[in-house]
Design a protein around this motif. Sequence first.
Motif, PDB file in Angstrom:
ATOM      1  N   ILE A  54       0.838  -1.204   0.000  1.00  0.00           N
ATOM      2  CA  ILE A  54       0.000   0.000   0.000  1.00  0.00           C
ATOM      3  C   ILE A  54       0.872   1.252   0.000  1.00  0.00           C
ATOM      4  O   ILE A  54       0.613   2.211  -0.734  1.00  0.00           O
ATOM      5  CB  ILE A  54      -0.947  -0.004   1.218  1.00  0.00           C
ATOM      6  CG1 ILE A  54      -2.001  -1.111   1.067  1.00  0.00           C
ATOM      7  CG2 ILE A  54      -1.617   1.366   1.382  1.00  0.00           C
ATOM      8  CD1 ILE A  54      -2.905  -1.255   2.274  1.00  0.00           C
ATOM      9  N   ALA A  55       1.929   1.241   0.830  1.00  0.00           N
ATOM     10  CA  ALA A  55       2.828   2.395   0.889  1.00  0.00           C
ATOM     11  C   ALA A  55       3.503   2.618  -0.455  1.00  0.00           C
ATOM     12  O   ALA A  55       3.645   3.762  -0.917  1.00  0.00           O
ATOM     13  CB  ALA A  55       3.872   2.173   1.985  1.00  0.00           C
ATOM     14  N   TRP A  56       3.925   1.534  -1.096  1.00  0.00           N
ATOM     15  CA  TRP A  56       4.577   1.641  -2.417  1.00  0.00           C
ATOM     16  C   TRP A  56       3.652   2.283  -3.445  1.00  0.00           C
ATOM     17  O   TRP A  56       4.032   3.230  -4.141  1.00  0.00           O
ATOM     18  CB  TRP A  56       5.000   0.246  -2.868  1.00  0.00           C
ATOM     19  CG  TRP A  56       5.384   0.127  -4.302  1.00  0.00           C
ATOM     20  CD1 TRP A  56       6.336   0.849  -4.972  1.00  0.00           C
ATOM     21  CD2 TRP A  56       4.820  -0.777  -5.262  1.00  0.00           C
ATOM     22  NE1 TRP A  56       6.406   0.442  -6.293  1.00  0.00           N
ATOM     23  CE2 TRP A  56       5.498  -0.550  -6.491  1.00  0.00           C
ATOM     24  CE3 TRP A  56       3.843  -1.763  -5.202  1.00  0.00           C
ATOM     25  CZ2 TRP A  56       5.189  -1.271  -7.646  1.00  0.00           C
ATOM     26  CZ3 TRP A  56       3.550  -2.487  -6.344  1.00  0.00           C
ATOM     27  CH2 TRP A  56       4.216  -2.234  -7.554  1.00  0.00           C
ATOM     28  N   LEU A  57       2.425   1.795  -3.535  1.00  0.00           N
ATOM     29  CA  LEU A  57       1.499   2.313  -4.541  1.00  0.00           C
ATOM     30  C   LEU A  57       1.016   3.718  -4.203  1.00  0.00           C
ATOM     31  O   LEU A  57       0.738   4.517  -5.102  1.00  0.00           O
ATOM     32  CB  LEU A  57       0.305   1.366  -4.686  1.00  0.00           C
ATOM     33  CG  LEU A  57       0.635  -0.012  -5.280  1.00  0.00           C
ATOM     34  CD1 LEU A  57      -0.619  -0.878  -5.346  1.00  0.00           C
ATOM     35  CD2 LEU A  57       1.244   0.136  -6.668  1.00  0.00           C
ATOM     36  N   THR A  58       0.925   4.034  -2.923  1.00  0.00           N
ATOM     37  CA  THR A  58       0.509   5.370  -2.513  1.00  0.00           C
ATOM     38  C   THR A  58       1.594   6.399  -2.804  1.00  0.00           C
ATOM     39  O   THR A  58       1.324   7.504  -3.284  1.00  0.00           O
ATOM     40  CB  THR A  58       0.164   5.389  -1.015  1.00  0.00           C
ATOM     41  OG1 THR A  58      -0.882   4.433  -0.757  1.00  0.00           O
ATOM     42  CG2 THR A  58      -0.311   6.776  -0.590  1.00  0.00           C
ATOM     43  N   GLN A  59       2.837   6.017  -2.548  1.00  0.00           N
ATOM     44  CA  GLN A  59       3.956   6.935  -2.770  1.00  0.00           C
ATOM     45  C   GLN A  59       4.374   7.023  -4.235  1.00  0.00           C
ATOM     46  O   GLN A  59       5.015   7.997  -4.638  1.00  0.00           O
ATOM     47  CB  GLN A  59       5.153   6.480  -1.929  1.00  0.00           C
ATOM     48  CG  GLN A  59       4.909   6.550  -0.435  1.00  0.00           C
ATOM     49  CD  GLN A  59       5.974   5.825   0.367  1.00  0.00           C
ATOM     50  OE1 GLN A  59       7.017   5.421  -0.171  1.00  0.00           O
ATOM     51  NE2 GLN A  59       5.723   5.628   1.655  1.00  0.00           N
TER      52      GLN A  59
END
Length: 415
Positions: free
Chosen positions: A141-146
């Motif tokens: 989630i952090a990867w796709l959000t950032q």
Amino acid sequence: MGHLHSGVLADVLARYARLRRNGWSTEAKGLTQPLFTTGTDEHGMKIQRVAEAQQVTPQALCDRVSERFRQQLRAQGHIYLGEHEGWYAVSDEAFYPASQVRAVQQGTETVHESIETGQRVEWTREINYKFRLSHFREPLIAWLTQCPDAIQPRSMHERILAEIQAGLSDLSISRPRQRLYWGIPVPDDEAHTMYVWVDALINYLTALGYPHQAGPPGWPADVHVVGKDIVRFHAIYWPALLMAAGLPLPRTIVAHAHWTVNKAKMSKSKGNSVNPFEAIDTYGLDTIRYYLMRIGGNIGTDADYAPARLEEHKRKYLQGQLGNLLSRILAPKIQARLAPGKQGMLEQPAWTEAEAALLRARDALPTTFDRHMEQLELSKAMQAAFQALALANELVQHTAPWSVEASTEASCRMP
């Protein structure tokens, strides 16, 4: 045809990168030339020769390279033996959550199928090795959000992010040998064979020299080109496996849409699949490449393979615009007028409005083309190029520089 589409799309992006020498340049990645990979290449002469040099069999070499990646995952506690059950599609080699399955009526029988692929699924329960995919929900989630451009098109990025946010189950990465006897044995447990996708995905690394080189040249990939039907494997499973192994993730995953045939879904069972080799023999390689990118270049929308439309594009654009313009301006009579010592380009001509329009289109084209390519809008990039070609054709048709009656000034203006 879909497989060919993926290959041509990757090739076009690679050619564009070499032309522009931008951030996608292969030289900047430590590679002397572009590298295309597909499959596992376990039967090739290269593998055989490397195995002979190391005095092992090709099978032993492939097993050793493949197992080093999996041993690394196991050593870090990401793999365990447990019970797995769920809806499994044999043709897709994939388990699907209940939310991705629907019931359909086939005669008097009710069966279940994958919503995404339309393939039949069966409820399966078995003991196998599992990868702790659920532990990577927050990092994914952090990867796709950032990284809002990590998956293209944007609609696919949002879909994958929503699927991850809804929750991830641990991934089955083996099958009981009694059920799947052909496959690479699980290290230290020959009662199980490895799940095919785990072997297939690490080809991206092994082709570059992994694990002999921990940070192989060319990795991480700038662009992963895949069909939308396998985006889950590349945008959820593969990034999680890379995270588990401590390796960087691909910068962009491009999931292109599918092809239909005369507006109907392409399917072997329907008998309407298009053989790409026959299509190339019929229309020519350049024509097929053009059609795949011009019609299928809008990666977020399914494209239609219609022979009548393909013929129309070949006649109108490739022959009528590009071919016609080239044959006109390269004609010996025109070239003779522009030869050294002959009547050449006017230094400061008083351009007509048609000539000025073509010059404006010419000057704007590089920026427009680059913008569309950077945004992976290949179809729009091609349209921009052919709009400029259309203006050039109109001008040549109007001035008719091949005509004896054409004035010297008109004949020599070649914007």
